[in-house]
Design a protein around this motif. Sequence first.
Motif, PDB file in Angstrom:
ATOM      1  N   ASN A 206       0.913  -1.326  -0.189  1.00  0.00           N
ATOM      2  CA  ASN A 206      -0.170   0.051   0.100  1.00  0.00           C
ATOM      3  C   ASN A 206       1.091   1.301  -0.125  1.00  0.00           C
ATOM      4  O   ASN A 206       0.512   2.344  -0.557  1.00  0.00           O
ATOM      5  N   GLN A 207       1.944   1.283   0.637  1.00  0.00           N
ATOM      6  CA  GLN A 207       2.856   2.500   0.871  1.00  0.00           C
ATOM      7  C   GLN A 207       3.712   2.587  -0.587  1.00  0.00           C
ATOM      8  O   GLN A 207       3.508   3.766  -0.948  1.00  0.00           O
ATOM      9  N   SER A 210       1.086   3.917  -3.134  1.00  0.00           N
ATOM     10  CA  SER A 210       0.745   5.204  -3.088  1.00  0.00           C
ATOM     11  C   SER A 210       1.949   6.193  -3.595  1.00  0.00           C
ATOM     12  O   SER A 210       1.355   7.075  -4.278  1.00  0.00           O
ATOM     13  N   GLU A 211       3.145   5.597  -3.452  1.00  0.00           N
ATOM     14  CA  GLU A 211       4.160   6.410  -4.056  1.00  0.00           C
ATOM     15  C   GLU A 211       4.249   6.659  -5.482  1.00  0.00           C
ATOM     16  O   GLU A 211       4.073   7.440  -6.223  1.00  0.00           O
ATOM     17  N   THR A 213       1.468   6.010  -7.608  1.00  0.00           N
ATOM     18  CA  THR A 213       0.133   6.704  -8.125  1.00  0.00           C
ATOM     19  C   THR A 213       0.313   8.115  -7.844  1.00  0.00           C
ATOM     20  O   THR A 213      -0.210   9.066  -8.633  1.00  0.00           O
ATOM     21  N   ASP A 214       1.342   8.806  -6.929  1.00  0.00           N
ATOM     22  CA  ASP A 214       1.488   9.890  -6.761  1.00  0.00           C
ATOM     23  C   ASP A 214       2.225  10.564  -8.081  1.00  0.00           C
ATOM     24  O   ASP A 214       2.444  11.890  -8.584  1.00  0.00           O
ATOM     25  N   ARG A 220      -4.375   7.074 -10.519  1.00  0.00           N
ATOM     26  CA  ARG A 220      -4.962   5.696  -9.981  1.00  0.00           C
ATOM     27  C   ARG A 220      -4.033   4.869 -10.661  1.00  0.00           C
ATOM     28  O   ARG A 220      -3.679   4.869 -11.888  1.00  0.00           O
TER      29      ARG A 220
END
Length: 271
Positions: A206-207, A210-211, A213-214, A220
């Motif tokens: 998940n971490q 998140s990086e 998708t940033d 997304r």
Amino acid sequence: MSNQKVVIITGAAGGIGKATALKFAEDGYAVTLCDLDADTLQALTDVIDKKYGTRCLNIPGDLSDELYLQSIIPKTIEKWGRIDVLVNNAAWRTLESMRTMEMEIWEKTLKICLTAPAFLTKWAAAAMEEKRTGGVIVNVTSMMSERPSGTGSAYIAAKGALESFIKECAVTYGRSAIRVVGIAPGYIDTELSNDYVDPEGRNISNQLISEITDAIPLGRGGKPEEVADAILWLSSESAAYITGTTLVIDGGFKPNFSKYSIKKLQFPEEF
């Protein structure tokens, strides 16, 4: 020989492969499904047969096993009488750098991610030439072949080689009306994108997601069905003049220079 079109899909039990199998079945194809996970493959076969009628050939096995690999094309011809599309989707990899890579892991990765697609291409194309039907061969590569992370040496080497192989085979088989194309996904939400762990074995997917998708302009990850749609389109007459090239499906990640959190520091009113 039946007029119903036939597709072979490797790595068909889950993720992009499963979504692709469902798309082709919905489009009227007979499907040959190949995967190491026999139980999950059978479950998918049952779903397709129930929804679309009996049109699945289920061939479970390990693509690194040469005898299994050699059986896929003959069994498909015996069952359906033809091959119209081959989707080389199956993949296998470990998460490690070249510092820790063992030769056994390197060779297994190349067998599944490069050698298997290469020889399935050879044998499928030979069947297409013999039947004079033409056809399409789709190789699933990876956007990471041009934007590597440093943690998948054998996988990246195989996918990079597959990109060149696509071009070579497009030239080799083009006059036989066989198109050879590639699909290069970026981050797609599949099991293969959710197995990242730290040195203590804790899942940190998940971490990392998140990086990633940033840095994706569309904000997304992709869905397996979106990749499957592109594979089906590339296999259709709508893409009849496309060969020897690879379509990147990554939400715009590849050409983007910086993450959006960085852009906001520079231009808070714009991003």
